[in-house]
Design an enzyme around this catalytic site. Structure first.
Site, PDB file in Angstrom:
ATOM      1  N   LYS A  69       0.844  -1.352   0.003  1.00 21.53           N
ATOM      2  CA  LYS A  69       0.095   0.116   0.151  1.00 21.53           C
ATOM      3  C   LYS A  69       0.737   1.193   0.021  1.00 21.53           C
ATOM      4  CE  LYS A  69      -4.516  -1.277   0.337  1.00 21.53           C
ATOM      5  NZ  LYS A  69      -5.660  -0.828  -0.367  1.00 21.53           N
ATOM      6  N   ASP A 115      -9.003   0.045   6.133  1.00 22.84           N
ATOM      7  CA  ASP A 115      -8.958  -1.168   6.819  1.00 22.84           C
ATOM      8  C   ASP A 115      -7.692  -1.377   7.451  1.00 22.84           C
ATOM      9  OD1 ASP A 115     -11.790  -2.031   6.481  1.00 22.84           O
ATOM     10  OD2 ASP A 115     -11.512  -2.287   4.384  1.00 22.84           O
TER      11      ASP A 115
END
Length: 373
Positions: A69, A115
């Site tokens: 990410k 998340d």
């Protein structure tokens, strides 16, 4: 929980998928600790499936983070801040130069819903640039992932409900001094999420370079997990020029917003909150900016149970690969639906393990490892 299913994509149109935007790679190379991550052979998985090979892109350690990410978050933060300062993207200023320029202006805050991994990456970028970070998380996030975000120096706000509720709260916080860095898009908010997708191109290009060099066999099947679709869009773009490669999109059975949208013929929101252990995939609405490439680029969409994700984690660990719950989803999709996919010895499978053990205690419980101690 609904049963796993396989959906042949009636919307597939690979010629309409956009090409990969590779503008972020030089930027990533300039960042501390950048190096290409490995493609790991998974012979136990290949034997289980009866295929020629299975390789996994191992994103358990990417520039000091346990997930891919940081690639999307860093590029989106950089582009967003350049735009905020009125600087052209080709100004090519370094992170240190950007930090110095930001220091003389009014204080800025980076805001993001997550998340887990995306928010932690945004928090890391804020810290690198001397900015504050405000990260919104759903109420069921495990403490280990919250602690990892606060460990980056960010303020964490727990939002009642699921990921979609956290997204709505993040949008409410947008202001001149609060820049939202989201990996999903909605009406009127598309640029930062598009830069997230572009940032992932660094990883896809690394894979394509290894295929071109003959380090790994050219894949016949590529499985990509889907949350809101940003990562899946990058994969679709990377393989859009290889129509013979079958792309398989994978979602949890109770977080199947893209599969449901494909079945409905357009973007659909499914009821939430979503509670899969594949926390990074617990999304109820596809990203508007990712949807065109995801809906056109994939041959098949499949859904998988939490139990299948756990089994895939164990199978990968057999070959020494540490993969978290969301990271193992791609392989779970292949193992769950191998018969329907018609896999055979001439197939070469590529999966992307998008994260390492971001909840170490749960990883140890599932695999029998002892990473925690």
């Amino acid at each position: 929980m609904s049963e796993p299913r396989l959906v042949r994509n009636p919307l597939v149109s690979k010629e309409s998928v956009r090409t990969l935007v590779d503008g972020s790679r030089d930027f990533h190379r300039s960042m501390p600790a950048y190096r290409p991550t490995p493609l790991a052979a998974l012979p136990a998985a290949a034997a289980r499936l009866g295929v020629g090979s299975v390789f996994a892109k191992d994103e358990s350690s990417r520039m000091g983070m346990p997930s891919f990410k940081i690639l999307g978050a860093s590029w989106a933060c950089y582009r967003t801040l350049l735009a905020h300062l009125g600087r052209p993207v080709d100004s090519a200023i370094s992170l240190d130069e950007l930090k110095a320029e930001l220091a003389v202006g009014p204080g800025l805050r980076l805001v993001s819903a997550t998340d887990g991994n995306h928010g932690r990456a945004v928090a890391r970028m804020a810290a690198l640039l001397g900015l504050s970070a405000h990260i919104l998380v759903p109420e069921d996030m495990v403490p280990a992932r919250i602690d990892a975000i606060t460990g980056e120096g960010a303020e964490v706000e727990i939002v009642a409900g699921g990921y979609d509720d956290a997204i709505r709260r993040s949008a409410e916080l947008a202001a001149d001094d609060a820049l939202v860095i989201s990996d999903t898009s909605w009406e009127g908010y598309t640029e930062p999420p598009s830069w997230v997708i572009d940032g992932y191109s660094t990883m896809i290009t690394e894979i394509l370079d290894e295929i071109a060099a003959g380090t790994v066999p050219p894949p016949t099947v590529v499985a990509a997990q889907i949350g809101v679709g940003a990562f899946a869009a990058a994969v679709a773009r990377g393989f859009s020029g290889r129509p013979a490669v079958r792309l398989v999109g994978v979602e949890p059975t109770d977080a199947d917003c893209v599969t449901a949208s494909v079945e409905a013929g357009g973007i659909t929101t499914i009821p939430g909150p979503q509670r899969s252990i594949m926390a990074g995939l617990n999304c109820g609405t596809p990203s508007v900016i990712a949807w065109p490439d995801v809906s056109a680029g994939y041959d098949t969409f499949v859904t998988v149970t939490d139990a299948a994700a756990e089994e895939a984690m164990r199978l990968m660990y057999t070959d020494g690969l540490v993969s978290g719950e969301s990271g193992a989803a791609g392989l779970a999709g292949i193992t769950t639906h191998a018969a329907e996919l018609g896999l055979g010895p001439d197939d070469h499978i590529l999966v992307i393990s998008t994260e390492g053990a971001t909840d170490v205690a749960n990883f140890d419980r599932i695999t029998g490892a002892r990473l925690a101690g």
